[in-house]
Write a protein that holds these residues in place. Structure first.
Motif: not given
Length: 166
Positions: A45, A47-53, A55-56, A123, A144
């Protein structure tokens, strides 16, 4: 006959002890497995938040990567990435910033005053900071909600000079 009864009692006690050892081992393995699973989900979770932000933010910068379209500025004293674009002779500004525990995006006409709370929540983050390293390079730091911090450098492909630069 007495000896035969002792023999059966020992057999029964051995089976019960073996069953207890098996049951305790199963409970121990389930507990360890659940703990590992919980840590894995938490790590995924984060990693998802960090990578998604990242990437966005990177996607937004790449979409608007034209001469002078991406800059560092403020929205009501909050540091923000400003992305300007012109549609039908009207200038719009997209702000990327952190407010109230969220990475937010707000797109408005250049002359429209809006508060930072009006932005769309992207996010949950506790920190979104950035700096312009040079004309072509931006450095981002995102923290995060669990406190882990990630850093990313994004290169703008066009900066200054010719509007056809890549």
């Amino acid at each position: 006959m007495n000896r035969q009864q002792e023999h059966h009692i020992i057999d029964i006690l051995f089976v019960i002890a073996l069953f207890c050892i098996f049951a305790l081992s199963a409970v121990f393995l389930i507990t360890v497995g659940a703990n590992i699973y919980g840590k894995t989900v938490s790590h995924m979770e984060d990693n998802f938040n960090c990578r998604t932000s990242f990437a966005y933010v990177t996607l937004k910068i790449r979409q608007a990567d034209q001469n002078g379209a991406v800059s560092v500025g403020e929205l009501h004293e909050l540091p923000a990435i400003l992305i300007t674009e012109t549609v039908d002779d009207t200038r719009y500004i997209t702000y990327l910033y952190q407010c109230n525990g969220y990475l937010k995006e707000l797109m408005v006409r250049e002359d429209t005053p809006l508060s930072p709370e009006a932005g769309q929540d992207i996010l949950p983050v506790t920190e979104f900071s950035f700096e312009e390293v040079n004309d072509k390079l931006l450095a981002f730091t995102i923290t995060t909600t669990d406190g882990s911090s990630c850093r990313l450098f994004v290169s703008k492909r066009s900066a200054g000079g010719d509007s056809n630069a890549n």
